[in-house]
Design an enzyme around this catalytic site. Structure first.
Site, mmCIF file in Angstrom:
data_model
loop_
_atom_site.group_PDB
_atom_site.id
_atom_site.type_symbol
_atom_site.label_atom_id
_atom_site.label_comp_id
_atom_site.label_asym_id
_atom_site.label_seq_id
_atom_site.Cartn_x
_atom_site.Cartn_y
_atom_site.Cartn_z
ATOM 1 C CG HIS A 1 35.330 41.308 39.720
ATOM 2 N ND1 HIS A 1 36.396 41.946 40.159
ATOM 3 C CD2 HIS A 1 34.716 41.297 40.855
ATOM 4 C CE1 HIS A 1 36.362 42.336 41.326
ATOM 5 N NE2 HIS A 1 35.146 41.808 41.892
ATOM 6 C CD GLU B 1 37.186 43.328 34.791
ATOM 7 O OE1 GLU B 1 37.610 44.429 35.243
ATOM 8 O OE2 GLU B 1 36.332 43.071 35.767
ATOM 9 C CB CYS C 1 40.101 44.658 40.960
ATOM 10 S SG CYS C 1 39.700 43.154 40.676
ATOM 11 C CB CYS D 1 39.950 41.451 36.914
ATOM 12 S SG CYS D 1 38.376 41.100 37.595
#
Length: 150
Positions: free
Chosen positions: A59, A61, A89, A92
């Protein structure tokens, strides 16, 4: 920093995160972008790479956290701010909590997978959260991406 200056800075850095999100979308990735700022300058930029790397953990992040930690030479991101186009999410948010990041700023909420719904305490207790920065632009980018996929 006074409120107007902070708002302007938040919007400017979120525009940088939006540029990263656009790169992701162009490459067939879900268009989420992130930048980490420390001392008023960007120390990492990233976007989703889950398809490119065949890695569900890639992701924006997570990529930004790793790059920032490498730049700073340590695992903690104290004094740093993450700007991300969509609410992190749970995964993260957990990583952000472990990094002890000072502040998280996001654009659009994620009602289906966002940490606020499923793990509201995942961030470090001292982490400040600002939501809704350039929310319409962030949401529109996601909606257009998914509309083009259907």
């Amino acid at each position: 920093m006074i409120q107007d200056e902070q708002t302007r800075a938040d919007e400017a850095f979120m525009r940088m995160a939006l540029k990263e999100a656009e790169k992701a979308g162009t490459n067939g990735e879900i268009p989420i972008g992130a930048v980490i700022v420390c001392g008023g300058r960007i120390i990492s930029r990233a976007h989703n790479l889950t398809e490119t790397l065949h890695d569900v953990t890639a992701h924006a992040e997570m990529q930004a956290i790793t790059a920032a930690a490498n730049m700073l030479g340590g695992k903690y991101l104290k004094g740093c701010t993450l700007y991300v186009t969509v609410e992190p999410c749970v995964m993260c948010a957990g990583a952000l909590g472990w990094s002890q990041i000072e502040r998280v700023v996001y654009g659009a909420a994620d009602d289906k997978r966002g940490f606020r719904r499923f793990a509201p305490d995942a961030l470090h207790p001292k982490t400040l959260v600002t939501e809704g920065v350039l929310e319409a632009e962030c949401r529109t980018l996601m909606q257009q991406f998914f509309k083009s996929r259907r």
